[in-house]
Design a protein around this motif. Structure first.
Motif, mmCIF file in Angstrom:
data_model
loop_
_atom_site.group_PDB
_atom_site.id
_atom_site.type_symbol
_atom_site.label_atom_id
_atom_site.label_comp_id
_atom_site.label_asym_id
_atom_site.label_seq_id
_atom_site.Cartn_x
_atom_site.Cartn_y
_atom_site.Cartn_z
ATOM 1 N N ARG A 124 91.404 -65.705 43.742
ATOM 2 C CA ARG A 124 91.090 -63.646 44.063
ATOM 3 C C ARG A 124 90.459 -63.527 45.380
ATOM 4 N NH1 ARG A 124 92.847 -59.236 40.692
ATOM 5 N NH2 ARG A 124 90.157 -57.959 41.459
ATOM 6 N N GLU A 125 91.312 -63.195 46.358
ATOM 7 C CA GLU A 125 90.010 -62.841 47.383
ATOM 8 C C GLU A 125 90.508 -61.371 48.095
ATOM 9 O OE1 GLU A 125 91.060 -66.887 49.576
ATOM 10 O OE2 GLU A 125 91.918 -65.351 51.118
ATOM 11 N N SER A 126 89.961 -60.983 48.800
ATOM 12 C CA SER A 126 89.750 -59.761 49.173
ATOM 13 C C SER A 126 89.403 -59.748 50.689
ATOM 14 C CB SER A 126 88.316 -58.498 48.787
ATOM 15 O OG SER A 126 87.437 -59.090 49.401
ATOM 16 N N LEU A 127 90.357 -59.140 51.566
ATOM 17 C CA LEU A 127 89.996 -58.840 53.248
ATOM 18 C C LEU A 127 89.205 -56.829 53.021
ATOM 19 C CD1 LEU A 127 93.451 -59.828 54.829
ATOM 20 C CD2 LEU A 127 90.855 -60.505 55.064
ATOM 21 N N ALA A 128 87.782 -56.695 54.205
ATOM 22 C CA ALA A 128 87.421 -55.343 54.621
ATOM 23 C C ALA A 128 88.495 -55.152 55.980
ATOM 24 C CB ALA A 128 85.955 -56.450 55.086
ATOM 25 N N PRO A 129 89.298 -54.053 55.628
ATOM 26 C CA PRO A 129 90.027 -54.063 56.905
ATOM 27 C C PRO A 129 88.688 -52.511 57.849
ATOM 28 C CG PRO A 129 90.345 -51.913 54.594
ATOM 29 C CD PRO A 129 89.126 -53.361 54.073
ATOM 30 N N GLY A 130 87.861 -52.340 57.213
ATOM 31 C CA GLY A 130 86.664 -51.490 57.897
ATOM 32 C C GLY A 130 86.977 -50.307 57.125
ATOM 33 N N LYS A 131 85.706 -49.554 56.965
ATOM 34 C CA LYS A 131 85.672 -47.994 56.027
ATOM 35 C C LYS A 131 86.907 -47.352 56.695
ATOM 36 C CE LYS A 131 81.001 -46.895 58.331
ATOM 37 N NZ LYS A 131 79.807 -46.521 58.260
ATOM 38 N N ASN A 132 86.066 -47.060 58.147
ATOM 39 C CA ASN A 132 87.224 -46.060 58.591
ATOM 40 C C ASN A 132 88.617 -45.986 59.621
ATOM 41 O OD1 ASN A 132 85.661 -43.570 57.905
ATOM 42 N ND2 ASN A 132 84.268 -44.465 59.642
ATOM 43 N N ASN A 133 89.650 -47.010 58.248
ATOM 44 C CA ASN A 133 90.684 -47.074 59.420
ATOM 45 C C ASN A 133 91.564 -46.540 58.957
ATOM 46 O OD1 ASN A 133 92.551 -48.066 56.339
ATOM 47 N ND2 ASN A 133 90.080 -48.857 56.387
ATOM 48 N N PRO A 134 92.288 -46.353 60.036
ATOM 49 C CA PRO A 134 93.348 -44.791 60.167
ATOM 50 C C PRO A 134 94.526 -45.148 59.299
ATOM 51 C CG PRO A 134 93.922 -46.446 61.868
ATOM 52 C CD PRO A 134 92.189 -47.391 61.848
ATOM 53 N N ALA A 135 94.769 -46.817 58.570
ATOM 54 C CA ALA A 135 95.783 -46.510 57.266
ATOM 55 C C ALA A 135 95.150 -45.905 56.589
ATOM 56 C CB ALA A 135 96.012 -48.117 57.457
ATOM 57 N N ASN A 136 93.773 -45.493 56.383
ATOM 58 C CA ASN A 136 93.646 -45.103 55.139
ATOM 59 C C ASN A 136 92.940 -46.457 54.062
ATOM 60 O OD1 ASN A 136 92.379 -42.618 54.235
ATOM 61 N ND2 ASN A 136 93.529 -42.341 52.805
#
Length: 809
Positions: free
Chosen positions: A86-98
């Motif tokens: 299992r892996e995860s990605l950090a999209p950024g806390k305020n990413n516009p894709a919500n």
């Protein structure tokens, strides 16, 4: 950048002081995520370290959890090992894709999945990436949930110039109400207003006013009309878009619809599908600094697109010329936009860019302010994000004897750091992905892992980009991870050249650079031709300890259409005169509800290199092998150790209802045997093995947001018949708490004897998100198995436990 990498290097040096041995800690599947806004929608690209094949997704069009089923097309041995993790990605806390989080799930019996969790119910579409190394998701962020529906609003700001969303702070007060823009005609002047509504009465509004007054000192409370409330839906501003760094091509400034634009006489109108395809191609052209091609496409859209498309294309036509350093042409296109659409959505953006051109023309030598920043130049924007996680794993077998053997007891620490610096002309990115594993059973087995460590820089103006460091690549004849440099130059609209040099990395566990295996290569990216076709051709050479390890030529063919696409790869080793790989895979959307996937793959297994001669030998280097065998004999050993595999896949997915989907797969494979030589025994090949599977996927069946997967599998191989039943469910107990029970039953009968085996595995995972940044996970399960052969029978029982946390920033 320097501060970031000093920290990284210190971390690596401190970890590398520990002895390192081979351990089942694999490389990384996910390479990263790119998010950009485009005309009220958000495009998300999830990138992989090797080609992947999109199979299906569910739910079909909207939900809070998006589950995408995929299959790897090719991968290095290190990445194949990671497929079950299992892996995860950090999209950024305020990413516009919500997006709250992105998780790759390779540990399910139902297949490989990429799961995207949104912070609210979201509309989305999913498609295969044009390069077959990414998945493309377009989302419409959820509308902010309003606390109450009333007729009172707060007027936060009024301006004749317009409202710039990039300057709006993400205040907590904006989460529960609707933020929107409006226009008011006062004495012949159009005032743009930023407003927050709708409150049940002035008392409620004044409470919120007290919270926002320090940011908007001129704010005031007013009543609203029904017409304004209806118009607010069209000009609402998603909370997820606040606090974001404005994208060069697509900042959002809410304003009025277009006014007056006429189609160029004689231009044949484009179909909606054709316009969509051209917009997709133009976006790729802009992202790759192919501004000449972008100008051609936007010109065509301006001439023959529909009204909305013409307005947007006119703005981007000016931007493409601006970035392509055609300042005079850009000035003319910007002025044309302001003439046609004086109150258009992009009017303020265009005014700012036009002012920049005029300022630069009037002041050849940049005047500097006291603060040292140059006027007329776009400031650098930075974004730093990533994640830190730790997980403890324990696996124990329960025995009838006094001792219960512990198979696994370790703590895995993982770090994912990303820093990005952008301006109008440049884009620089620094990335580190790695970790450390403490083995509590044997401290000598403690291990450092570095999956990625590189700096990536791109010049939009010159079409040049380079990436230096540890990185992964699965095109241009490169077989995966390597330490080195990649330089790309897009010197023509349809031709780009890639130069690569470095040293292969056999495993992310290897933290040293293996200078005994240098590689170099060149490849050309050709296209796009006839709107849909792209090509790549390559030559690559790799040595090992002074002799040629691999020398190959080949290429890729990609056809990409919204409803049909395919990817083909050929890799031919000119040193051994052998085909290494011939691959064809395709996706076809037969209807909106029916998808078909077909794949055929011929390849050497493992990939043919001279280093294969070391398989099974008591020595670990080619130099040592040369003491016993000649170079020609070593190459024959490499051929003898390499088998050939053939595989064929057919997948069909049918959406039955909004909540139900069914898929069926057929997988056929065959392996040839290997020859005995050099003191190493060969092995026999297999007949054709057949694998059949079917899945039923349901969403929101019991509770809104739940998902359930019922899987059935049957395999008919040369050695056994196997049956499997699995149930994988996930229930949102609360907004932040999810329960994931799973259950698997396997049964196998041997064909060459009377042996059989039954295995039962119940599992449950509990996941909790706290304040969006913190993720806590607890997982446990057991296994009961019974295996019999003739008069022998063995029962084995055991359990496993996994607990940990992840912090995103």
């Amino acid at each position: 950048i320097s501060a970031l990498f000093i920290t990284i290097v210190m971390l690596i040096l401190s970890l590398h002081s520990t002895p390192v041995k081979a351990q089942p800690v694999a490389g990384r599947i996910l390479d990263g995520v790119q998010i950009s806004e485009q005309a009220g929608k958000v495009d998300v690209s999830v990138d992989f370290n090797f080609p992947v094949r999109y199979i299906s997704h569910f739910p079909d069009a909207a939900g809070q959890e998006l589950r995408i089923r995929l299959q790897p097309i090719s991968a290095s041995a290190d990445d194949l090992e990671a497929l079950t993790k299992r892996e995860s990605l950090a999209p950024g806390k305020n990413n516009p894709a919500n997006i709250a989080e992105i998780i790759y799930e390779g540990d399910t019996s139902s297949g490989l999945f990429l799961t995207i969790f949104f912070r609210g119910k979201t509309d989305f579409t999913v498609r295969q990436g044009a390069n077959y190394r990414s998945l493309q998701i377009t989302v419409v962020p959820p509308t902010p949930v309003m606390k109450k529906e009333g007729s009172v609003a707060i007027n936060l700001e009024s301006s004749l110039a317009g409202i710039n969303i990039a300057e709006i702070p993400p205040l907590d007060s904006f989460k529960s109400y609707q933020l929107y823009t409006s226009r008011h005609n006062l004495e012949g002047k159009i005032w743009h207003r930023l407003r927050l509504g709708f409150f049940s009465d002035s008392v409620e509004a004044n409470k919120v006013l007290a919270e926002v007054i320090k940011h908007y000192p001129q704010a005031w409370v007013s009543s609203t009309s029904q017409a304004e409330k209806l118009a607010a839906a069209e000009f609402s501003i998603p909370y997820s878009s606040l606090g974001q760094l404005p994208q060069p091509a697509v900042p959002i400034i809410a304003s009025a619809p277009e006014s007056g634009s006429k189609e160029k006489p004689g231009a044949k109108p484009l179909t909606l599908e054709r316009q969509t395809n051209l917009q997709e191609e133009a976006k790729v052209a802009m992202a790759t600094a192919n501004y000449r091609r972008a100008v051609q496409i936007y010109t065509k859209l301006v001439e023959a697109g529909d009204a909305a498309t013409r307005q947007q294309a006119q703005e981007y036509l000016g931007l493409a010329r601006d970035r392509g350093n055609q300042k005079a042409h850009a000035k003319a296109e910007y002025e044309k936009y302001l003439t046609l659409y004086p109150e258009g959505e992009g009017a303020e953006r265009v005014k700012q860019r036009l002012a920049g051109i005029l300022t630069a023309a009037a002041t050849p030598k940049m005047l500097r302010k006291a603060g040292g920043k140059a006027e007329g130049k776009t400031a650098w924007r930075k974004d730093v994000f990533g994640s830190f996680s730790q997980y403890y794993d324990r696996d124990e077998t329960l025995s009838e004897t006094d001792d219960d053997p512990v198979n696994r007891s370790n703590l895995s620490t993982n770090i994912d750091l990303n820093a990005r610096f952008r301006s109008e002309d440049y884009d620089v990115r620094a990335t580190f992905v790695g970790g450390y594993e403490n083995d509590f059973l044997d401290s000598d087995e403690n291990e450092t892992r570095v999956s990625s460590l590189y700096v990536d820089a791109m010049s939009h103006k010159y079409g040049l980009s380079t990436r230096v460091g540890r990185q992964s690549r699965s095109s241009g004849g490169i077989l995966g991870r390597f330490d080195g440099a990649l330089v790309r130059w897009q010197f023509h609209d349809k031709v780009g050249v890639n130069l690569i040099g470095g040293f292969p990395v056999a495993s992310s566990r290897n933290t040293d650079i293996d200078t005994d295996r240098p590689l170099y290569g060149i490849s050309f990216d050709l296209g796009t031709f006839a709107e849909h076709w792209d090509f790549n051709t390559f030559f690559v050479n790799q040595d090992v300890e002074g002799i040629v390890d691999r020398q190959a030529v080949g290429g890729e063919v990609r056809f990409f259409h919204r409803n049909y696409s395919f990817f083909s790869l050929v890799d031919y080793d000119i040193l051994y005169d052998q085909l290494n790989t011939v691959l064809f895979t395709s996706n076809w959307n037969i209807t909106d509800k029916t998808r078909l996937n077909v794949s055929a793959n011929y390849r050497q297994s493992p990939f043919l290199t001279t280093s294969n001669a070391l398989i099974g030998q008591p020595v670990t280097s080619i130099d040592a092998l040369l003491e016993t065998f000649s170079e020609g004999e070593i190459r024959q050993l490499a051929l003898d150790r390499t088998a050939t595999s053939r595989s064929y896949i057919l997948s069909v997915t049918q959406t039955l209802t909004e909540k139900l989907q069914i898929s069926a797969d057929l997988y056929v494979s065959k392996f040839t045997g290997t020859d005995s030589s050099g003191g190493v025994l060969g092995f026999d090949g297999t007949d054709y093995d057949y694998f059949y599977s079917m899945q039923f996927i349901g969403s929101s069946l019991i509770k809104e947001g739940d998902i359930s997967i019922l899987g059935l599998r049957y395999s008919d191989t040369s050695t056994s018949d196997s049956y499997s039943f699995s149930l994988n469910t996930r229930y949102p107990l609360t907004r932040n708490l999810r329960l994931n029970p799973r259950f698997v039953v396997d049964y196998r009968t041997n064909k060459h004897n009377d042996g059989e085996k039954t295995r039962i595995r119940p599992l449950v995972r509990l996941e909790y998100r706290w304040k969006r940044r913190y993720h806590v996970e607890l997982e446990g399960g057991g296994e009961w198995s019974n295996e019999s052969f003739s008069t022998l029978e063995e029962d084995r029982n055991g359990y496993f436990l996994r607990a940990g946390y992840r912090i995103t920033f």
